[in-house]
Design a protein around this motif. Structure first.
Motif, short mmCIF file in Angstrom:
data_model
loop_
_atom_site.label_atom_id
_atom_site.label_comp_id
_atom_site.label_asym_id
_atom_site.label_seq_id
_atom_site.Cartn_x
_atom_site.Cartn_y
_atom_site.Cartn_z
N ARG A 58 0.24 29.15 -1.29
CA ARG A 58 -0.40 27.75 -1.68
C ARG A 58 -0.82 26.47 0.09
O ARG A 58 -0.39 27.70 0.74
CB ARG A 58 0.21 26.61 -2.33
N ASN A 93 -0.51 21.69 3.21
CA ASN A 93 -0.91 20.87 5.03
C ASN A 93 -0.54 20.87 6.45
O ASN A 93 0.39 21.05 6.56
CB ASN A 93 -1.04 19.06 4.02
N VAL A 108 -10.18 14.39 10.60
CA VAL A 108 -10.18 15.18 9.06
C VAL A 108 -11.50 15.72 8.40
O VAL A 108 -11.11 16.79 7.13
CB VAL A 108 -10.44 13.40 8.79
N GLN A 111 -10.02 19.13 8.18
CA GLN A 111 -8.69 19.38 7.35
C GLN A 111 -9.45 19.73 6.17
O GLN A 111 -8.98 20.30 4.95
CB GLN A 111 -8.27 18.32 6.92
N GLN A 125 -10.36 22.83 3.12
CA GLN A 125 -9.50 22.53 1.26
C GLN A 125 -10.97 23.61 0.73
O GLN A 125 -10.25 23.92 -0.52
CB GLN A 125 -9.43 21.36 1.71
N LEU A 135 -1.37 12.76 -0.36
CA LEU A 135 -0.07 14.35 0.73
C LEU A 135 -0.77 15.12 0.81
O LEU A 135 -0.76 16.39 1.36
CB LEU A 135 1.10 14.68 -0.29
N ASP A 136 -2.49 15.74 0.56
CA ASP A 136 -3.10 16.58 0.21
C ASP A 136 -4.00 16.87 0.84
O ASP A 136 -5.02 17.43 0.95
CB ASP A 136 -3.16 17.49 -1.44
N GLY A 137 -4.48 15.79 1.36
CA GLY A 137 -5.86 15.12 1.91
C GLY A 137 -5.28 15.12 3.39
O GLY A 137 -4.42 15.32 3.62
N PRO A 138 -6.56 14.70 4.15
CA PRO A 138 -6.08 14.61 5.74
C PRO A 138 -5.30 13.70 6.10
O PRO A 138 -5.15 12.66 5.78
CB PRO A 138 -7.42 14.82 6.55
N LEU A 139 -3.88 14.53 6.70
CA LEU A 139 -3.34 13.78 6.91
C LEU A 139 -2.91 13.62 8.96
O LEU A 139 -2.42 14.33 9.55
CB LEU A 139 -1.69 14.43 6.68
N VAL A 140 -3.60 12.32 9.26
CA VAL A 140 -4.47 11.93 10.23
C VAL A 140 -3.24 10.76 10.40
O VAL A 140 -3.87 9.84 9.88
CB VAL A 140 -5.76 11.94 11.07
#
Lengths: 343, 96
Positions: A3, A6, A294, A297, A301, B90-95
């Protein structure tokens, strides 16, 4: 397939990271801003004045979550990792290979070929997208040059000659990189690569993304049990993650450089997002840095089909796939190391 | 896969309050609180087995109830949120 875990980026100055149960809690001025369970995280990247409790660092080490500390502007300072794990036999083979001249040359060739072909793809892609408005002839010449250099790299006998070709390619590539920036603003002019400190906005973005990429590649190498410090193309130097830099080569053009170009060309970053620091270096503003993180990231994905394993993989997992392929090659299960080639 | 965990814990006595706290903590180790006794947990099957086992051990089947909703791999798409306290992706960008 694993997986895609993050990454938590902490840019809030004065933040303190603590362990809250099996989660990271980010506290800013006694207020918990975010709480993320460790099991969904692959790494934590802290910018500037961010500190972490020893209990958290211990928990991260145990859960295989790499924690990196960068300066406010993204220069790498230190990283905290747990005990060396993985297979000692694999690492020994890595050292043996790095100590032997043919071994070094063999892998250095693969990394550089990967980089060259991906550089060529970046230039060709730009020609395809914006060819009409460009002075295409020099770019086409550079692209052909990469083909030629990749062939020479494949025949190169020693790692030193591979390095020579790599230097030549970098000069050619950064010589035309400025033409790939399609925004007609002097603030985004690019003539040559500069670092420590980066002297213009484009270099600033490149350096920043290379640091992020290095964090990810290094974590991936450690996760499969390789030693990130012992490289083939990059020589050993205290504190330098040479193998991470080696594996990064094939990703630089495709992951970092292209993201820099899209951020600028799509006007996601603007000239006002940069400031000049005391030493003449160009820095990202806090708000713009967040936007870049952002975007990075989000890019990770996206899914692509890996040309070698022929499976759909999240972009963020590609360093992991390459680390696995490298480990397999070192164990003798694969005849060569197949670099990731973008088509 | 995304799991939704909800519970009702009888808090008439102190032991009940302790169970409530313990179960909340367990859920928080694996996911996030979206409403008072509702938690979303993004877990793989092994992690889910561990969490489920711990939750069942922590509850009192005579007094409390637990409900698990399996939302699957694409669980996020089946969720709509209206109103305050929108949870973090929590799976998106964590900034921060």
């Amino acid at each position: 397939m694993r997986r895609l875990l993050n990454t938590l980026y902490v840019t809030a100055q004065g933040a303190y990271l603590t362990k809250d149960g099996e989660a990271v809690a980010v506290r800013v001025e006694h207020e918990t801003r975010l709480r993320v369970p460790l099991h969904g995280l692959g790494g934590v990247v802290c910018f500037g004045q961010v500190s972490a409790s020893p209990a958290l660092l211990g928990a991260c080490a145990e859960a295989d979550v790499g924690v990196s500390f960068l300066s406010e502007n993204g220069r790498f300072l230190a990283s905290v990792r747990g005990p060396v794990s993985g297979n000692v036999l694999l690492r020994r083979e890595q050292y043996r290979r790095a100590d032997s001249a043919p071994g070094r040359a063999g892998l250095a060739r693969c990394f550089v070929q990967g980089k060259l072909l991906n550089c060529r793809a970046v230039v060709r892609r730009a020609l395809r997208d914006h060819g009409a408005g460009m002075d295409a002839a020099p770019l086409e010449a550079v692209a052909r040059g990469f083909t030629d250099m990749a062939e020479r790299a494949a025949r190169a006998a020693t790692d030193d000659s591979v390095r020579g070709i790599e230097g030549e390619a970098a000069a050619a590539y950064f010589g035309v990189f400025g033409q790939l920036v399609r925004v007609d603003d002097p603030a985004f002019g690019f003539t040559t690569r500069s670092r420590r400190p980066p002297l213009d906005a484009v270099n600033c973005l490149l350096s920043f993304l290379y640091t992020l990429l290095a964090h990810d590649v290094r974590s991936a190498l450690e996760a499969v049990g390789l030693d990130p410090q012992v490289g083939f193309l990059h020589r050993d130097r205290p504190g330098r993650p040479s193998l991470a830099l080696d594996v990064m080569e094939e990703f630089r053009p495709w992951l970092a450089d292209r993201l820099v170009l899209s951020l600028i060309n799509r006007k996601q970053v603007r000239p006002g997002d940069f400031t000049r620091g005391g030493t003449g270096g160009v820095l990202l503003t806090d708000e713009a840095r967040k936007r870049v993180l952002v975007a990075w990231q989000a890019r990770k994905q996206e899914e692509v089909t890996h040309p070698f394993i022929d499976e759909k993989v999240a972009v963020g997992l590609l360093p992991h796939v390459q680390a696995l392929l490298l480990a397999r090659h070192l164990r003798g299960e694969l005849d060569g190391y197949p670099p990731f080639l973008w088509r | 896969m995304l799991m939704l965990v909800t519970y009702d814990v009888n808090t008439e006595d102190r032991a009940g309050c302790a169970r409530l706290r313990r179960m909340a903590k367990l859920c928080l180790d694996y996911g996030q609180r979206v409403q008072f006794s509702v938690f979303e947990c993004e877990v793989d099957p092994a992690q889910w087995e561990a969490l489920r086992h711990k939750l069942v051990a922590a509850m009192d089947p005579q007094r409390d109830s637990l409900r698990f909703y399996r939302l699957g791999r694409e669980g996020k798409r089946r969720i709509e949120h209206v109103g305050i306290k929108e949870p973090v992706d929590l799976d998106g960008p964590l900034v921060v």
